[in-house]
Design a protein around this motif. Structure first.
Motif, PDB file in Angstrom:
ATOM      1  N   GLN A   1       0.796  -1.222   0.000  1.00 47.51           N
ATOM      2  CA  GLN A   1       0.000   0.000   0.000  1.00 47.51           C
ATOM      3  C   GLN A   1       0.834   1.279   0.000  1.00 47.51           C
ATOM      4  O   GLN A   1       0.317   2.338  -0.358  1.00 47.51           O
ATOM      5  N   ALA A   2       2.092   1.194   0.395  1.00 51.29           N
ATOM      6  CA  ALA A   2       2.931   2.389   0.440  1.00 51.29           C
ATOM      7  C   ALA A   2       3.845   2.504  -0.771  1.00 51.29           C
ATOM      8  O   ALA A   2       4.803   3.283  -0.753  1.00 51.29           O
ATOM      9  N   SER A   3       3.555   1.767  -1.832  1.00 55.16           N
ATOM     10  CA  SER A   3       4.456   1.730  -2.988  1.00 55.16           C
ATOM     11  C   SER A   3       4.632   3.092  -3.650  1.00 55.16           C
ATOM     12  O   SER A   3       5.678   3.372  -4.246  1.00 55.16           O
ATOM     13  N   SER A   4       3.630   3.967  -3.544  1.00 54.34           N
ATOM     14  CA  SER A   4       3.750   5.279  -4.178  1.00 54.34           C
ATOM     15  C   SER A   4       4.844   6.131  -3.539  1.00 54.34           C
ATOM     16  O   SER A   4       5.313   7.104  -4.142  1.00 54.34           O
ATOM     17  N   LEU A   5       5.263   5.794  -2.317  1.00 58.64           N
ATOM     18  CA  LEU A   5       6.339   6.530  -1.663  1.00 58.64           C
ATOM     19  C   LEU A   5       7.707   6.215  -2.250  1.00 58.64           C
ATOM     20  O   LEU A   5       8.691   6.900  -1.944  1.00 58.64           O
ATOM     21  N   GLY A   6       7.780   5.181  -3.073  1.00 62.79           N
ATOM     22  CA  GLY A   6       9.067   4.789  -3.640  1.00 62.79           C
ATOM     23  C   GLY A   6       9.880   4.012  -2.634  1.00 62.79           C
ATOM     24  O   GLY A   6       9.398   3.042  -2.039  1.00 62.79           O
TER      25      GLY A   6
ATOM     26  N   ALA B   1       6.940  -5.570   1.934  1.00 61.54           N
ATOM     27  CA  ALA B   1       6.222  -6.133   0.798  1.00 61.54           C
ATOM     28  C   ALA B   1       5.289  -7.252   1.251  1.00 61.54           C
ATOM     29  O   ALA B   1       4.372  -7.630   0.535  1.00 61.54           O
ATOM     30  N   SER B   2       5.531  -7.790   2.442  1.00 65.83           N
ATOM     31  CA  SER B   2       4.742  -8.935   2.905  1.00 65.83           C
ATOM     32  C   SER B   2       4.082  -8.703   4.258  1.00 65.83           C
ATOM     33  O   SER B   2       3.343  -9.553   4.730  1.00 65.83           O
ATOM     34  N   GLY B   3       4.350  -7.578   4.893  1.00 65.21           N
ATOM     35  CA  GLY B   3       3.740  -7.280   6.185  1.00 65.21           C
ATOM     36  C   GLY B   3       3.092  -5.917   6.141  1.00 65.21           C
ATOM     37  O   GLY B   3       2.658  -5.468   5.078  1.00 65.21           O
ATOM     38  N   PRO B   4       3.012  -5.222   7.294  1.00 70.02           N
ATOM     39  CA  PRO B   4       2.469  -3.859   7.271  1.00 70.02           C
ATOM     40  C   PRO B   4       3.231  -2.995   6.272  1.00 70.02           C
ATOM     41  O   PRO B   4       4.446  -3.129   6.116  1.00 70.02           O
ATOM     42  N   ALA B   5       2.521  -2.099   5.604  1.00 70.78           N
ATOM     43  CA  ALA B   5       3.162  -1.284   4.567  1.00 70.78           C
ATOM     44  C   ALA B   5       4.280  -0.426   5.133  1.00 70.78           C
ATOM     45  O   ALA B   5       5.330  -0.247   4.507  1.00 70.78           O
ATOM     46  N   LEU B   6       4.066   0.118   6.323  1.00 69.93           N
ATOM     47  CA  LEU B   6       5.056   0.972   6.968  1.00 69.93           C
ATOM     48  C   LEU B   6       5.243   0.543   8.419  1.00 69.93           C
ATOM     49  O   LEU B   6       4.266   0.350   9.138  1.00 69.93           O
ATOM     50  N   TYR B   7       6.480   0.406   8.840  1.00 69.53           N
ATOM     51  CA  TYR B   7       6.811   0.047  10.220  1.00 69.53           C
ATOM     52  C   TYR B   7       7.797   1.079  10.753  1.00 69.53           C
ATOM     53  O   TYR B   7       8.867   1.293  10.173  1.00 69.53           O
TER      54      TYR B   7
END
Length: 265
Positions: A110-115, A141-147
């Motif tokens: 979900q955070a892929s737009s951040l690069g 890529a396999s867990g929470p989008a941002l940690y």
């Protein structure tokens, strides 16, 4: 200057202003409440202890990445107060515990737009003692989008330390799109309001038998800031030199939610 040149320069100026205002930082602050100690059996029913710090404010249950190019997570004691962290008793198995302050948002991708992460930094405002905390920022890529998290081991021989706040920041190569990320509370539920947790385990003597030392009282306390000339031992550490793929990957354990009304500070 000709009218054509003025029009051209005005157009370029508008483009620069548009580009500079299209990306912005996102700042999120968690304010802690009064810690609650669970001794003998932790909230996850393991033989051990958990000092749980609830969030007394209302941390963001979701964030939107629209226009975001940097994120700062801050964990802060209430104004005028500090958290004092005491070492576990020597009777605790391995004479050690672990303190976690964590924020997780979103689902895989979900955070892929951040690069990608192009730089991180963090600071901890320590009032006295030495903080054992180290910080980590991970895009999964396999867990929470941002940690975003800080963790540190504390042994029975450690000295107490006190802190008022810590902040973890990350800069990204891209600019986020209109994507909403839900918060996943670190205790294993969604939408829980958890500020931090301090956990340790007891020795297991056999099936159904545990070596449980006497309850020492709260190992984390919320106390007023001292008055007078208290040294400010703030420290700031940069993490940009680390490889982000393996950046301080802490062993993490999830816990049950805390459903308790906390007294106001």
């Amino acid at each position: 200057m000709t009218k054509a040149k003025l029009v051209c320069l005005a157009g370029l100026s508008g483009m620069v202003a548009s580009l500079s205002s299209s990306a912005s930082p996102l700042n999120i602050t968690f304010t802690g409440g009064v810690p609650a100690l669970y001794w003998g059996f932790s909230l996850s029913d393991d033989p051990g202890f958990q000092d749980v710090i609830p969030a007394s404010g209302a941390p963001s249950s979701s964030i939107n990445l629209a226009g975001v190019n940097s994120i700062t997570m801050t964990w802060s004691a209430p104004a005028g107060y500090m958290y004092v962290v005491n070492p576990p008793p020597a009777a605790v198995q391995n004479s050690s515990g672990e303190l976690y302050l964590v924020a997780e948002y979103g689902s895989p991708g979900q955070a892929s737009s951040l690069g990608s992460i192009i730089g991180t930094s963090w600071s901890v405002h320590t009032i006295y003692g030495t903080s054992p905390l180290a910080a980590s920022v991970i895009m999964n890529a396999s867990g929470p989008a941002l940690y975003f998290g800080a963790s540190g081991g504390i042994s029975s021989s450690s000295a107490p330390f006190a802190f008022t706040s810590l902040s973890i920041s990350a800069n990204f190569s891209g600019t986020g799109t209109a994507q909403t990320l839900q918060r996943s509370a670190y205790d294993g539920t969604t939408g829980g309001d958890l500020f931090g947790i301090y956990v340790g385990e007891f020795a297991v003597n056999g099936p159904g038998t545990y070596d449980i030392p006497p309850d020492p009282g709260s190992l984390i306390t919320l106390e007023p800031l001292p008055t007078g000339n208290t040294p400010d031992k703030s420290s700031t550490l940069g993490l940009a030199a680390f490889g982000f793929g393996s950046l301080l990957l802490f062993g993490r354990k999830r816990f049950s939610t805390v459903a308790a009304e906390q007294p106001a500070v």
